[in-house]
Motif scaffolding. Sequence first.
Motif, short mmCIF file in Angstrom:
data_model
loop_
_atom_site.label_atom_id
_atom_site.label_comp_id
_atom_site.label_asym_id
_atom_site.label_seq_id
_atom_site.Cartn_x
_atom_site.Cartn_y
_atom_site.Cartn_z
N GLY A 8 -32.33 -5.87 -30.62
CA GLY A 8 -33.79 -5.60 -31.07
C GLY A 8 -35.22 -4.69 -30.94
N GLY A 9 -35.10 -6.02 -29.68
CA GLY A 9 -36.42 -6.46 -29.18
C GLY A 9 -37.22 -4.65 -28.26
N GLY A 10 -37.72 -4.20 -27.93
CA GLY A 10 -38.50 -3.62 -27.72
C GLY A 10 -39.49 -3.54 -26.92
N SER A 17 -43.13 -1.01 -36.04
CA SER A 17 -42.67 -2.01 -37.03
C SER A 17 -41.66 -2.61 -35.88
N LEU A 18 -40.57 -3.24 -35.52
CA LEU A 18 -38.97 -3.32 -35.10
C LEU A 18 -38.53 -3.96 -35.75
N ARG A 19 -37.36 -4.42 -35.52
CA ARG A 19 -36.33 -5.28 -36.99
C ARG A 19 -35.28 -6.31 -35.42
N LEU A 20 -35.46 -7.42 -35.52
CA LEU A 20 -34.51 -8.05 -34.72
C LEU A 20 -33.74 -8.75 -35.05
N SER A 21 -31.45 -8.58 -35.02
CA SER A 21 -31.04 -9.01 -35.31
C SER A 21 -30.09 -10.08 -34.36
N CYS A 22 -30.07 -11.30 -35.23
CA CYS A 22 -28.94 -12.86 -34.67
C CYS A 22 -27.85 -12.59 -35.19
#
Length: 124
Positions: A8-10, A17-22
Amino acid sequence: QVQLVESGGGLVQAGGSLRLSCAVSGRTFSVAAMGWFRQAPGKEREFVAAINRSGTSTYYADSVKGRFTISRDIAKNTVYLQMNSLRPEDTAVYYCAATLRIGDLRRQYEYPYWGQGTQVTVSS
């Protein structure tokens, strides 16, 4: 063992906004808490946010409080970091981490399991 994979990075402009997932795999049933940390070039890795297994307790660094939200989807074995109102100083490699016990979740040494990291770049 616990395996973690971030995504989800960039690159995003300031204010965006960004949403990171793990994604968590392996001994997911043993994970007591998850955390997000970040490391900017030339700086030490720092705490960003953490969440307990049930999602009932969350913790944030002062620098991101009110802008970032950590959450988890137990059914999907995934932890998220929603990042709003991003600033250039948020630029860093973001890592998710997992621990099998509840300690001081703001300390990186509490987490034995780490992902490979995902780059977040915020342009001004």
